[in-house]
Design a protein around this motif. Sequence first.
Motif, short mmCIF file in Angstrom:
data_model
loop_
_atom_site.label_atom_id
_atom_site.label_comp_id
_atom_site.label_asym_id
_atom_site.label_seq_id
_atom_site.Cartn_x
_atom_site.Cartn_y
_atom_site.Cartn_z
N VAL A 218 0.84 -1.20 0.00
CA VAL A 218 0.00 0.00 0.00
C VAL A 218 0.88 1.25 0.00
O VAL A 218 0.58 2.24 -0.70
CB VAL A 218 -0.93 -0.01 1.22
CG1 VAL A 218 -1.65 1.33 1.37
CG2 VAL A 218 -1.94 -1.14 1.09
N ALA A 219 1.97 1.23 0.76
CA ALA A 219 2.86 2.39 0.81
C ALA A 219 3.43 2.70 -0.57
O ALA A 219 3.46 3.86 -1.00
CB ALA A 219 3.98 2.15 1.82
N ARG A 220 3.92 1.70 -1.30
CA ARG A 220 4.46 1.95 -2.64
C ARG A 220 3.37 2.39 -3.61
O ARG A 220 3.58 3.27 -4.44
CB ARG A 220 5.16 0.70 -3.17
CG ARG A 220 5.57 0.84 -4.62
CD ARG A 220 6.42 -0.31 -5.11
NE ARG A 220 7.83 -0.09 -4.77
CZ ARG A 220 8.83 -0.86 -5.26
NH1 ARG A 220 8.54 -1.89 -6.04
NH2 ARG A 220 10.09 -0.61 -4.96
N GLY A 221 2.17 1.77 -3.50
CA GLY A 221 1.08 2.16 -4.39
C GLY A 221 0.70 3.62 -4.20
O GLY A 221 0.50 4.35 -5.18
N PHE A 222 0.61 4.08 -2.95
CA PHE A 222 0.28 5.48 -2.69
C PHE A 222 1.42 6.40 -3.13
O PHE A 222 1.18 7.51 -3.63
CB PHE A 222 -0.02 5.69 -1.21
CG PHE A 222 -1.37 5.14 -0.79
CD1 PHE A 222 -2.30 4.75 -1.74
CD2 PHE A 222 -1.71 5.03 0.55
CE1 PHE A 222 -3.53 4.26 -1.36
CE2 PHE A 222 -2.95 4.55 0.94
CZ PHE A 222 -3.86 4.16 -0.03
N ALA A 223 2.66 5.96 -2.95
CA ALA A 223 3.80 6.79 -3.36
C ALA A 223 3.79 7.00 -4.87
O ALA A 223 4.00 8.12 -5.36
CB ALA A 223 5.10 6.14 -2.91
#
Length: 852
Positions: free
Chosen positions: A799-804
């Motif tokens: 989720v962190a990479r997707g939002f980034a």
Amino acid sequence: MARGKLRIYLGAAPGVGKTYAMLSEAHRRVERGTDCVVAYVEHYGRPRTEVMLHGLEQIPRRELQYRGATFGEMDVDAVLRRTPAVALVDELAHTNVPGSRNAKRWQDVEELLAAGIDVISTVNIQHLESLGDVVESITGVRQRETVPDEVVRRADQIELVDMSPEALRRRMAHGNIYKPDKVDAALSNYFRPGNLTALRELALLWVADRVDEYLNEYRTEHQVSTIWGSRERIVVGLTGGPEGRTLIRRAARLAEKGAGGEVMAVYIARSDGLTSASPKELAVQRTLVEDLGGTFHHVVGDDIPAALLDFARGVNATQIVLGSSRRKAWQYVFGPGVGATVARESGPDLDVHIVTHEEVAKGRGLPVARGARLGRARIIWGWLVGLAGPAILAVLLNTVDLGLANDMLLFLAVTVAAALVGGLLPALASAAFGSLLLNYFYTPPLHRLTIADPRNIVAIAIFFGVAVSVASVVDLAARRTHQAARLRAESEILSFLAGNVLRGETGLEELLERVRETFAMESAALLERASDVEPWTCAGRAGFGPSLERPEDADVDMPIGDHMALALTGRVLPAEDRRVLAAFAAQAAVVLDRRRLQEEADQARTLAEGNRIRTALLAAVSHDLRTPLAAIKAAVSSLRSDDVAWSEEDQAELLEGIEEGADRLDHLVGNLLDMSRLQTGTVTPLIREIDVDEVVPMALGGVPEDSVDLDVPETLPMVAVDPGLLERSVANLVENAVKYSPPGQRVLVSASALVDRVEVRVVDRGPGVPDEAKDRIFEPFQRYGDAPRGAGVGLGLAVARGFAEAIGGTLNAEDTPGGGLTMVLSLRAAGSRLEPLPLGKAGTEQERQTLW
């Protein structure tokens, strides 16, 4: 081990006796001492068939359970262990019960053949895969069990088991096929005389085609050149003129008079390409002959009668249909013509039909490409040199006396120049005009068209002959040079196409644009349709002009298979250009197929990823959701119980457990919702400029206060991000780092500026991650090492990479000097030209607020 041989008894309809014939053959082989076993034979309660099984060794069947019933199937392993010389396998098209070794019985037979076992099998004509639609239209029954035609065609021997419809219906009425209670229904439905007659015809024609293949193979292997009139094959010789349609229809009527007649239309083009037919007319004639059930062939040959006869003998034709000559009477001085030559040299085994038509004696009318090959400008200059050159030379020579020999050489030079510039016809005109001028001005008596000295007559005749010969050679050389240049250009184009095929670089629209530019056309379109009755649709288009609804509406159409065509508008192409156009058309079909296969692969990949996500989600729900729920329920049940008096400390501990479980559920459900939004592309960032030190501290609310050191200077440039997505991304990174940090080791969250980027670093002193696993940890539902189940479902980093990426940033993992893992979140500074990475569908404002 040598492959076994396959013998098939092909039945025209059920009940004709193919199984009985197979068992009879087995008894004959057993009597000759052949090791023959029954691998699988079904007698369906027919007494005569059941009796034929007596005396034959039968391999026990394998019993399988399916939907509460027991079924017996052929035991392939038992047959392989028995290794007989011959195995009897009934019903080749049978579909095996789920759980069997193979899905289809013909696949079982392939295993036996591969093991060196000869197989005798049976199949009905209605079970052939290619005839499924035809049989359904005849009988109204769709055959669910089919066998590929190629499997039957590969058989070493095919024997047709046939019976007249009346005899088969009598067998049915006597109860030799079905039980008495099913006879009336069968006779009035499937076994109607019309159905049986049609099925019988299908079987006879299919076997006839197979026999024809055997015959062609035999003739090829034994180099048989004479014609064997086993069936009527009619070859139609086409010139590309409008009379071709009349010839094709006449040949089709001749073919209908004989059983199994076949029409083959052939157009023979010269190898030098100096004459050519109308490409559009040939395309129309190709469509006509294919609509009438024939085939179209394009053959290259300099001697047209010989090439036509060679083709006819090569396909074992029995008749040739030609049109009456279109040449005028005076043109017969050049030869008897194609029709007369073919009739004279055809021999006694090949009949030649000369068909009259409306174009007889109206002139050949075929386009000759001689002038067009040199270009209009060169032709005009050639005529100017050929006519004006001798006149100017005569004026100049009248001022000086060089002698007759030198005068002839100068006129010859003008003739050669005319040939070099304009081709043969201007050179011939120059030779004739120059001869007249030589006679008039330089041959005594002067200024008269008479010649006093006979030696001058010979000189002028030799001059004219040499001029014509030299002009012909020069013209031919010029055309060969032009042809070589054209072939070089064609080879470059074909090399370009071959390179694109290997590299897969060119898209359909780019290829069509290349076609349009190469042939200087207005537009190029690839048309296709699902069947012969469906309308045409445009799969791709390049250029301008009105859209095409049919290939026939185009100036040039190149068929690609049965239901696809490349259509061009702008001008009519000569025949020699259609060779390269055919290569472009084939490449266009390949590009279209590749694009669709890529789309299907992408869809399959998306579905596979979705299935993987759903599977992992189910696993997460089954354990990671159930565990905190179970803890919460246990704590609540304990508090509600009246059997135990809980102290205040115990109640506080139970309430704390409930709160921790609820927090875990909230965190888990939040990550699941975030991942579902990323997977479906509904995350749309609301970008605005903001300071990093305003967002990062808000992301630390989910971790203990003494577990993180914060180093975010206030002097950093502003970043263009979605604050809510940035906060969630940093929060997941910090929570992950705190989770894997050793006790007493604090996580460092720092930020710094680098050119037009701002980097946020989350540094921990945990076990770290090897280089080969750094990318894998960002995939959904991934846990590194032996992380316990309680550590989460592996969605935080994904989720962190997707939002980034949604806010135009990047997230990567690096090693921490001295041990541990550092997450580097790189964000674009405000005012930079980089755009955020769109992830698909636009989310609503409510969804964005939820993500915040």
